[in-house]
Every structure is written in structure tokens, then in C-alpha cells.
Design a protein around this motif. Sequence first.
Motif, PDB file in Angstrom:
ATOM      1  N   SER A  86      -1.348  -9.668  -4.088  1.00  0.00           N
ATOM      2  CA  SER A  86      -1.815  -8.440  -3.470  1.00  0.00           C
ATOM      3  C   SER A  86      -2.642  -7.617  -4.463  1.00  0.00           C
ATOM      4  CB  SER A  86      -0.605  -7.619  -3.002  1.00  0.00           C
ATOM      5  OG  SER A  86      -1.010  -6.355  -2.548  1.00  0.00           O
TER       6      SER A  86
ATOM      7  N   GLY B   3      -5.700   3.939   0.463  1.00  0.00           N
ATOM      8  CA  GLY B   3      -5.554   2.624  -0.144  1.00  0.00           C
ATOM      9  C   GLY B   3      -6.125   1.555   0.765  1.00  0.00           C
ATOM     10  N   GLU B   4      -6.645   0.489   0.156  1.00  0.00           N
ATOM     11  CA  GLU B   4      -7.171  -0.632   0.937  1.00  0.00           C
ATOM     12  C   GLU B   4      -6.862  -1.941   0.223  1.00  0.00           C
ATOM     13  OE1 GLU B   4     -11.340  -2.460   2.786  1.00  0.00           O
ATOM     14  OE2 GLU B   4     -11.331  -0.490   1.824  1.00  0.00           O
ATOM     15  N   ALA B   5      -6.364  -2.910   0.982  1.00  0.00           N
ATOM     16  CA  ALA B   5      -6.107  -4.244   0.441  1.00  0.00           C
ATOM     17  C   ALA B   5      -7.415  -5.018   0.380  1.00  0.00           C
ATOM     18  CB  ALA B   5      -5.101  -4.980   1.314  1.00  0.00           C
TER      19      ALA B   5
ATOM     20  N   THR C 129      -5.403  -0.932   5.481  1.00  0.00           N
ATOM     21  CA  THR C 129      -5.565   0.362   4.821  1.00  0.00           C
ATOM     22  C   THR C 129      -4.323   1.232   4.978  1.00  0.00           C
ATOM     23  OG1 THR C 129      -6.551   1.331   6.812  1.00  0.00           O
ATOM     24  CG2 THR C 129      -8.064   0.371   5.194  1.00  0.00           C
TER      25      THR C 129
ATOM     26  N   ASN D  91      -4.931  -4.008  -4.383  1.00  0.00           N
ATOM     27  CA  ASN D  91      -5.260  -2.839  -3.578  1.00  0.00           C
ATOM     28  C   ASN D  91      -6.114  -1.859  -4.370  1.00  0.00           C
ATOM     29  OD1 ASN D  91      -3.466  -3.742  -1.463  1.00  0.00           O
ATOM     30  ND2 ASN D  91      -1.769  -3.023  -2.724  1.00  0.00           N
TER      31      ASN D  91
ATOM     32  N   LEU E  51       0.831  -1.206   0.000  1.00  0.00           N
ATOM     33  CA  LEU E  51       0.000   0.000   0.000  1.00  0.00           C
ATOM     34  C   LEU E  51       0.866   1.256   0.000  1.00  0.00           C
ATOM     35  CD1 LEU E  51      -2.679  -1.150   2.591  1.00  0.00           C
ATOM     36  CD2 LEU E  51      -3.123  -0.619   0.188  1.00  0.00           C
TER      37      LEU E  51
END
Length: 412
Positions: free
Chosen positions: A167, A159-161, A145, A169, A84
Motif C-alpha cells: 500500500s 489521502g489517495e491510494a 481516496t 498513499n 488511508l
Amino acid sequence: MITDFHKKIQQQQQQKFDPNTQYPRNPQAYKEGGIHNSIVKQKMDSSVGIDYMKQIGKKVTKGEISNINTLSKPIKLVAHQTTLEVAALDNVPTEFLDLAQQATEARDPIARLQYIAAFTFAAQLQVPAQIYTKVPMDPVARGETVQLEKKQSGAKFYGEAIRLWPSQNLIYAVSKNKEWIFEQNHILQGFLDFPKMNSLTGKAFGSKFFKFRESDGSYTTIEAQNGTQKIEGLIIGERLTRPTGNYKIIDKKNKLVCEVKYQYEKKSTLSKIGGFFSSKEKKSEEIKNVEKFEIEIYKVMQFDGEEQENQQKTVLSQGYGNYNEYLQMDGKIFWTSDMKFEPWAILENNNQLLKSDTTWRESKTFVQMEDFPNAEKVRNQETEREAQDEQLRIQARQKAKENGASVLEPAK
């Protein structure tokens, strides 16, 4: 908001391009071309990296995986920045988006594309200058986040996974007063080059979308494809990053396309391996040719969803540059490698951060301290906790379905 960073950039852009001038060269540029990741020697057990690459090679050859980012990395190989935070690094030069917004207000769509192109070139030098030979830390929890800001300009980054392996995001950045908005569904993929496994081809899938506010309050959306990068020296030799291939920045509303074409071609040159040295040093001009790119903006007649192939194109702007030095278009300098940009920073008031923010991640703290045993231990605990949470989510979704509720399935 015009900051000191904007003023300095605009001052540098006043100069006309001179092909006989040696423009500032990226301090991380390699003597034989490329971005030199291993210019800073980091503490790392080389056997860990070699063993990891062997494991990956076995899984790939067996057909178990194709994208190496679907595997967890040994803790000694990771940087203290998460994916992120690296996504934020990859989008630092927002000063160019502010200038693109000014071009929008001036009703100059060509200048807008030129500034977005400058954004993409400036951005690709940011990550190697921070993580060098290491790789970003993967999220350990779906919903992890990040929230950052630029204190002078007021821009925000979120940003959020939403997926862990590989990965994935969701990225959202916005200027202080929402003049421009940036969105991306960011998925990193890396594919080993066989049979030697000493290099890989990496790309962030999912285009970047830039939205600029028009005078009537509506937004014009510009789509920027992601370029491809070749990472060399994974096991033997110097670690290098080389941008390759082509990508486009597309303004469908105005039927404009900005196309970037890199000239990199891998050449068989002897390197300093096994006691052998190249018989000749590459000439400076040959090195720069490896780093060169061409760029042009053209108008197309039709844009029915996608750009139509083989249709007539009217070229409106042309240029070229060196990804370690400069970008010029129509005789004007748009970017040089010594330009400085305001960095993203953690919010001054940590109480505003979500508890899911990557700032609070304990394993990251141990990596920063280079306490790898505790970093590994804590990461395992974080991963186990996420696995338990995921089971609870699955049970909750199943129960909701049994009760007739509509359920949104997570990314797969």
C-alpha cells in the motif's frame, strides 16, 4: 483557530517538569513496558493468524517476498479502518502544528521543532488505541481516496491510494487558512524477525514534510523522518508495540536538527509461556527505562543537501521522556499521554465526498458488522473489478503511446 483542545493543551504545558512527579500513564501501557495492543481482546480465530504467518514465512524463506505488506491479509485479521484512515489516525495531533505555526510567526525555530517533536510522540499512541491487534484494510483500488476534517479547527485531511501491493498513499493535510501544510508519500513496510516469526520490524517509508507560512507569505519546510516500531507477539504472547531506533526532524533553512534516540533494548526475560513465569517482576524504574527516549536540538555549520557527519554541533535544547507518559525539554512539559486532540471526522455533507472515498466501500461495512463471509465475498468482487480497471488503464496507456502521446507511468 484556537479551540477548546488548544486551550487545554496550553494549560497542561504551563507546568514545569518535575522528575519526582508520576505523569499520567497511557492506559494502553503494558506492565512490562511497551504499548499493549492486545489489552482489548478482539474476536479472532487464532488459527487464521498462525496459518497466515506460516504462508508468509515460506514466501520469505524462498525469497519470493521481503516486505510482508505486499500480501493481502485474511479478512478476519483486518480492522474496519483502511490504510488511508489509519494514516489519518497517525496524524491526529494537529494542535501541535498550530502551535508550531505560532512559533513560526514568533520567529522561534527551536520552539517550532519542539512542537513538531511533540506531534510525533502524541501521534504514535493513536493507532494502537484504535485497531489493537488487527491490521488496516488495504485499498482495493488504485485511486481510492479519503477526505476528513476537524469541525472546530477547520483543518482538512486528504489521502489517495496510488499503489496497492504494498500500500502506497499520498497524504495531504492543511490548516483552515493554509498557515501550515503537511505532505507525505506514505509506504508501509514490515519485515519478519526470523527464525521464530513472532515479531516484526515496521516502518513507514517516506519522510513527512511540514510547511509553515512565514510573514512574507513564503513557506519554510521541515522534514521529519519516520521512526521504527517493533511489533511483538504475532503468534504467541501479548501483542506489543515498541518504538525503537533514532529519527531526525530537520530544518535545513536554519541548519537545525532535532534528534530522537530511543533507549529500548530487547532483553531476554522469561514470559508467561508454556507454564513458566519470570522469577522476578520488573521494577517500575526498569520498565520505564525500556520506554525512555532522549531528545536534543542542535545547530550544524553546514547543510549541503544533507547533514554533514562528524561536524561540530552546538546543542541548543535538550530533553527526555517516556513514550507512554511525557515529553519534556529544557524543564518544560510539551506533551503528556492524557492530552486530548480533536479527531478527524467525515464531512457532514456526504455529497461532497468523491465516489472513490473509502467511506463508500462495501466490504468495509461488512467488516464493521463482523460479517466476514460477505466481507470476503465483496472484497473479492472489489479486487476483481480493480483488476479489470487496471487492464483498461494499461490498454489506454499503450494506445496513447502508439499515438505519440506522453504517458505518465503509475507507481511501481
